[in-house]
Design a protein around this motif. Sequence first.
Motif, PDB file in Angstrom:
ATOM      1  N   MET A   1       0.871  -1.199  -0.193  1.00 12.54           N
ATOM      2  CA  MET A   1      -0.038   0.091  -0.137  1.00 12.54           C
ATOM      3  C   MET A   1       0.773   1.171  -0.049  1.00 12.54           C
ATOM      4  O   MET A   1       2.103   1.243   0.357  1.00 12.54           O
ATOM      5  N   GLU A   2       0.348   2.146  -0.622  1.00 13.69           N
ATOM      6  CA  GLU A   2       0.868   3.547  -0.650  1.00 13.69           C
ATOM      7  C   GLU A   2       0.206   4.493  -0.488  1.00 13.69           C
ATOM      8  O   GLU A   2      -1.168   4.372  -0.769  1.00 13.69           O
ATOM      9  N   GLN A   3       0.452   5.768   0.054  1.00 18.28           N
ATOM     10  CA  GLN A   3      -0.225   6.876   0.367  1.00 18.28           C
ATOM     11  C   GLN A   3      -0.486   7.443  -1.256  1.00 18.28           C
ATOM     12  O   GLN A   3       0.462   7.906  -1.724  1.00 18.28           O
ATOM     13  N   ARG A   4      -1.942   7.753  -1.533  1.00 20.59           N
ATOM     14  CA  ARG A   4      -2.045   8.378  -2.859  1.00 20.59           C
ATOM     15  C   ARG A   4      -3.246   9.396  -2.681  1.00 20.59           C
ATOM     16  O   ARG A   4      -4.069   9.455  -2.048  1.00 20.59           O
ATOM     17  N   ALA A   5      -3.274  10.346  -3.526  1.00 17.82           N
ATOM     18  CA  ALA A   5      -4.079  11.481  -3.472  1.00 17.82           C
ATOM     19  C   ALA A   5      -5.565  10.965  -3.973  1.00 17.82           C
ATOM     20  O   ALA A   5      -5.380  10.705  -5.024  1.00 17.82           O
ATOM     21  N   VAL A   6      -6.569  11.062  -3.476  1.00 19.00           N
ATOM     22  CA  VAL A   6      -7.891  10.795  -3.943  1.00 19.00           C
ATOM     23  C   VAL A   6      -8.980  11.925  -3.600  1.00 19.00           C
ATOM     24  O   VAL A   6      -8.735  12.779  -2.677  1.00 19.00           O
ATOM     25  N   VAL A   7      -9.874  11.873  -4.076  1.00 17.51           N
ATOM     26  CA  VAL A   7     -11.029  12.827  -3.966  1.00 17.51           C
ATOM     27  C   VAL A   7     -11.979  12.185  -3.088  1.00 17.51           C
ATOM     28  O   VAL A   7     -12.598  11.199  -3.338  1.00 17.51           O
ATOM     29  N   VAL A   8     -12.266  12.821  -2.002  1.00 16.28           N
ATOM     30  CA  VAL A   8     -13.359  12.412  -1.056  1.00 16.28           C
ATOM     31  C   VAL A   8     -14.220  13.735  -0.716  1.00 16.28           C
ATOM     32  O   VAL A   8     -13.633  14.727  -0.249  1.00 16.28           O
ATOM     33  N   ASP A   9     -15.609  13.557  -0.964  1.00 15.69           N
ATOM     34  CA  ASP A   9     -16.530  14.571  -0.461  1.00 15.69           C
ATOM     35  C   ASP A   9     -16.072  15.998  -1.473  1.00 15.69           C
ATOM     36  O   ASP A   9     -15.979  16.917  -0.778  1.00 15.69           O
ATOM     37  N   GLU A  11     -12.992  17.057  -1.970  1.00 15.97           N
ATOM     38  CA  GLU A  11     -11.673  17.448  -1.386  1.00 15.97           C
ATOM     39  C   GLU A  11     -10.509  16.309  -1.559  1.00 15.97           C
ATOM     40  O   GLU A  11     -10.703  15.109  -1.690  1.00 15.97           O
ATOM     41  N   VAL A  12      -9.419  16.724  -1.915  1.00 12.30           N
ATOM     42  CA  VAL A  12      -7.972  15.955  -2.220  1.00 12.30           C
ATOM     43  C   VAL A  12      -7.459  15.659  -0.841  1.00 12.30           C
ATOM     44  O   VAL A  12      -7.220  16.705  -0.485  1.00 12.30           O
ATOM     45  N   VAL A  13      -7.423  14.235  -0.671  1.00 14.86           N
ATOM     46  CA  VAL A  13      -6.889  13.744   0.643  1.00 14.86           C
ATOM     47  C   VAL A  13      -5.923  12.719   0.268  1.00 14.86           C
ATOM     48  O   VAL A  13      -6.269  12.186  -0.610  1.00 14.86           O
ATOM     49  N   ALA A  14      -5.253  12.470   1.340  1.00 16.71           N
ATOM     50  CA  ALA A  14      -4.055  11.153   1.170  1.00 16.71           C
ATOM     51  C   ALA A  14      -4.743  10.171   1.780  1.00 16.71           C
ATOM     52  O   ALA A  14      -5.261  10.267   2.737  1.00 16.71           O
ATOM     53  N   ARG A  15      -4.893   9.094   1.016  1.00 21.20           N
ATOM     54  CA  ARG A  15      -5.489   7.620   1.545  1.00 21.20           C
ATOM     55  C   ARG A  15      -4.463   6.681   1.141  1.00 21.20           C
ATOM     56  O   ARG A  15      -3.844   6.516  -0.132  1.00 21.20           O
ATOM     57  N   PRO A  16      -4.394   5.634   1.918  1.00 20.33           N
ATOM     58  CA  PRO A  16      -3.668   4.376   1.463  1.00 20.33           C
ATOM     59  C   PRO A  16      -4.488   3.574   0.326  1.00 20.33           C
ATOM     60  O   PRO A  16      -5.542   3.334   0.385  1.00 20.33           O
ATOM     61  N   VAL A  17      -3.887   3.246  -0.640  1.00 23.05           N
ATOM     62  CA  VAL A  17      -4.130   2.640  -1.716  1.00 23.05           C
ATOM     63  C   VAL A  17      -3.335   1.483  -2.160  1.00 23.05           C
ATOM     64  O   VAL A  17      -2.095   1.498  -2.202  1.00 23.05           O
ATOM     65  N   LEU A  18      -4.199   0.456  -2.532  1.00 23.42           N
ATOM     66  CA  LEU A  18      -3.541  -0.815  -2.828  1.00 23.42           C
ATOM     67  C   LEU A  18      -3.893  -1.235  -4.005  1.00 23.42           C
ATOM     68  O   LEU A  18      -5.023  -1.316  -4.546  1.00 23.42           O
ATOM     69  N   GLY A  19      -2.806  -1.552  -5.097  1.00 27.56           N
ATOM     70  CA  GLY A  19      -3.042  -1.910  -6.535  1.00 27.56           C
ATOM     71  C   GLY A  19      -3.090  -3.278  -6.360  1.00 27.56           C
ATOM     72  O   GLY A  19      -2.145  -4.179  -5.828  1.00 27.56           O
ATOM     73  N   ILE A  20      -4.122  -3.815  -7.164  1.00 24.40           N
ATOM     74  CA  ILE A  20      -4.171  -5.280  -7.443  1.00 24.40           C
ATOM     75  C   ILE A  20      -4.347  -5.571  -8.739  1.00 24.40           C
ATOM     76  O   ILE A  20      -4.928  -4.827  -9.511  1.00 24.40           O
ATOM     77  N   THR A  21      -3.488  -6.572  -9.279  1.00 24.14           N
ATOM     78  CA  THR A  21      -3.524  -7.086 -10.758  1.00 24.14           C
ATOM     79  C   THR A  21      -3.837  -8.432 -10.884  1.00 24.14           C
ATOM     80  O   THR A  21      -3.601  -9.323 -10.075  1.00 24.14           O
ATOM     81  N   ALA A  22      -4.720  -8.694 -11.703  1.00 19.13           N
ATOM     82  CA  ALA A  22      -5.324 -10.147 -12.010  1.00 19.13           C
ATOM     83  C   ALA A  22      -5.300 -10.344 -13.275  1.00 19.13           C
ATOM     84  O   ALA A  22      -5.477  -9.481 -14.260  1.00 19.13           O
TER      85      ALA A  22
END
Length: 54
Positions: A1-9, A11-22
């Motif tokens: 996981m890594e911190q990435r900028a995402v939009v929540v309500d 606003e741009v906030v840092a959230r942990p994001v996990l990339g998954i590949t299949a």
Amino acid sequence: MEQRAVVVDGEVVARPVLGITATFDRRYDDGSQAVRFAAAAREYCADPGAFEPA
């Protein structure tokens, strides 16, 4: 996981994001089954508590 900028309500906030590949063998699985699996995996990851027994 890594911190990435995402939009929540809005606003741009840092959230942990996990990339998954299949990968899917197209000879075995048609596209609609792969899409249903991806949607189910996304739904579970968004709210894993919803899948716990009551």
